[in-house]
Design an enzyme around this catalytic site. Sequence first.
Site, mmCIF file in Angstrom:
data_model
loop_
_atom_site.group_PDB
_atom_site.id
_atom_site.type_symbol
_atom_site.label_atom_id
_atom_site.label_comp_id
_atom_site.label_asym_id
_atom_site.label_seq_id
_atom_site.Cartn_x
_atom_site.Cartn_y
_atom_site.Cartn_z
ATOM 1 N N LYS B 35 0.847 -1.315 0.253
ATOM 2 C CA LYS B 35 0.329 -0.342 -0.251
ATOM 3 C C LYS B 35 0.751 1.369 0.011
ATOM 4 C CE LYS B 35 -4.130 -1.828 2.201
ATOM 5 N NZ LYS B 35 -5.252 -2.734 3.149
ATOM 6 N N CYS B 36 1.781 1.450 -0.586
ATOM 7 C CA CYS B 36 2.882 2.191 -0.157
ATOM 8 C C CYS B 36 2.760 3.202 -1.951
ATOM 9 C CB CYS B 36 4.052 1.606 -0.277
ATOM 10 S SG CYS B 36 5.615 3.071 -0.686
ATOM 11 N N GLY B 37 3.242 4.076 -1.917
ATOM 12 C CA GLY B 37 3.425 5.121 -3.342
ATOM 13 C C GLY B 37 4.253 4.400 -3.644
#
Lengths: 671, 161
Positions: B35-37
């Site tokens: 769930k990271c950029g």
Amino acid sequence: MMENIEVICEQLVTSFNQEHDDPLAIVIDIDMYAEEVNEYGSILDKEVYLKELLKQLQEHHDIVGKIGWDLPEVLLKFYVPKNIDVRKSLHSSDIIITVMKCFNEIALAGNPKECLLTGCELLSKLSILEFKKIEDKAKGTNNDDKGGSNDTTSRENLVTVTEDGEYLFHRTQTDFFFGLYLHVIFELIVTTLRRISTLYPSKYLGMATAAIMKCVRNNIDYMDDCNLILRRIYTFCRGYLPAEIPRDLLESEKISNDDLKRISEKELDTQGKLLQVFSTFGIDICLRNFNTKIDVKFFYDLARKAMVISQYENNVYELISRYYQLAQAFDINLEDELLKFIKDSRKIYSSLPKDSEITSDEARVLISQAVYKLSYTYSLQKITKQTKFTLDQQGIFILSGFHYFETCKHLLPELDIKDAIYMYLRVTTPTLYADVYRNNSSENIARYWLWVSIINSSIEKARSNLKELPSYVFSVFFEVLLTRNLAEHNEETRLSSFTLLTRLLCLAPEDVAFDVIMQVLEEKRNLPAKSCVLGIMKDLTTRTRQCFDDFEKEECSIANKMKEMNIEDKSTTSLMRPYLVLDDHKMNAIHKISLNYIVNFNLSEYNESALLLMLNFIKFFNAVNEQWDNKLLIEVQEKIDAKFNEKRNYNDKGEVKLILEANKKLGDYLK
Amino acid sequence: MSKFYELAPSDKKGEPYSFSQLEGKVILIVNVASKCGFTPQYKELEELYQKHKDEGLVILGFPCNQFGHQEPGSDEEIAQFCTLNYGVTFPIMKKIEVNGNSVDPVYEFLKSQRAGILGFRGIKWNFEKFLVDRKGEVYERYSSLTKPASIEGDIEKLLKQ
């Protein structure tokens, strides 16, 4: 009357095109036109002017290089309530966006060192109070003009309730403009820092961090939302990239590659240390007014209850979590740092004399007073002797407690209760001498560590460790914890701390526990404190624990034998005994205080606290009546009855009614 | 022999994955999060893997929930996420910690071999990368901002050795 905006823009363009050699003239022109447009122009005029200025800045980077540092102050004057509707999104205002773009041009094309200096100066003198004044003034004007009915930026109007019943706090005008200023100035600083070509970047990083620190110190106490600045500092630290060695120096023959490498490595080390210090400072100062409630979380976890967390608190926790991760990324070993903190705290108090070494009451009073001041003196000495970069101790301490929130584990599972008490005193007492040391979060974490120290070690061990603590240190500690808890606004914190106080007294040597209670009851001090210790004393005298040492066991055994022989001592039966055994000496001492209070109780000058204390005295006697001397109880009961029946008209007060009921219960028992 | 080959982290099923099997390979190790950029970097990582796996490139993804709690799922969920969303075929290992007291030995080793920005050893965020050569030596460390594609030159250089 203002000149037509098209004419002003034409003049601005002419100024940029014709006064190449006289940058000062261009600055004066920009400033003059900006002032006129901002004062007399419409919103549209301002947008047009700013867009033209932006265009000129984009087209004349050479001029921006000369005058860039002089423009931020002029541009910031457009960030005022009359130009921006705080209820709308940032993107909806061309003024906001265009000023930001101008700042960006300045940051990219201006002289980086001069622009950094401008940014630092702006930040150093940034004051949220100025924005508050503007907001208050605007409200006053609104009230005069419209009776305040259209004041959409007042605090009341900035709160809405969601369908789930949660309160949402929107930004106030003050927070909005302060946040906007912070944003553009921070961006200016960050961008210019990256552009400075130097062999000594730490000098500029130090300058920037010092300016930010000053800004935060000046404003944090007036900010409603600490996220604003907490986030900025985090982003600054996380995004910082060290400048590379300037190419001209690499190619220069004046300095050898070895020297360059040596200086560069030293610089990297200095920048790293600066960021370590700055990030821990950020967590310290930004959370100074925030209740992290880590102690409450631990208390709730013990009770297997979930702590209710508001959206605002959740946002702050998210950011603290980022700082926690950042500390690890910056090679800060929290466990080692906490151990150092414990060692330091121990050092502050460990040289205090033992009880047996204090020869008189006067000496005891003096040494007790010294306990209050030791940590403050230590902090001052530390500052004066400081020659190296040291991490912010409060910031480290906060992160040590946040470790529990982050991992559900204690950073140090076993902690001597004495150390926890020293840490608590170290964190809380300097506040008595200088507000700069006040930090709610640290205090919170100190209470959390107290909890850990009593829960994670056996009762025997905790009791034996507490025995080693001089009684006057415990007394000061208890006094501080009690006083701070009475001033606490948060109900959850108050409840958990009250339980903590009780548990601590349960563990303390009996005579010490009784002495600190009596000290509170005897002193002329606030009545809620007395009510509080009466409640604790009720628990200590009615709840039982197992006997620990041989003496206690023998005492209980004798009591049991007496019971078998029908010679019952009410205070001690079986191998269980109350935490505080009521003997004649204690009974007489408490009786004297209570009687004194009842006799001197002035019904015509009573207040709620005074009545509550009276009620708590009777409740206490009702709770311990079986252990108490009936003759003494009769005296108390009769005095109260006489006092309160003298003026029956006080019956209308809830507390008086409760006092009469409780006293009747005592009377019924005595019959 | 490099100490690297003595390491044996757990794979997604919890079974030991001995690094001795990686001897002679070029390895790219990445701490990943779903769930990271930077999560879209999975795509480029997979492309690199497909392009060079036959030449000896191995990519290992180590899920980690320490940064912004951006990898909250179970090992199974993580593996499923990678396959479904990015078609990842390189090994995704068991979730580990890359910083702090419970750091995985793999990261303890990697960090000891190569410092990051400003000389800090700690991992700063998701999708930092370590490139290990055919002899088990850490060749380079790249920040999260470095896109996998821009590492290709270094990878090719090591593959040719």
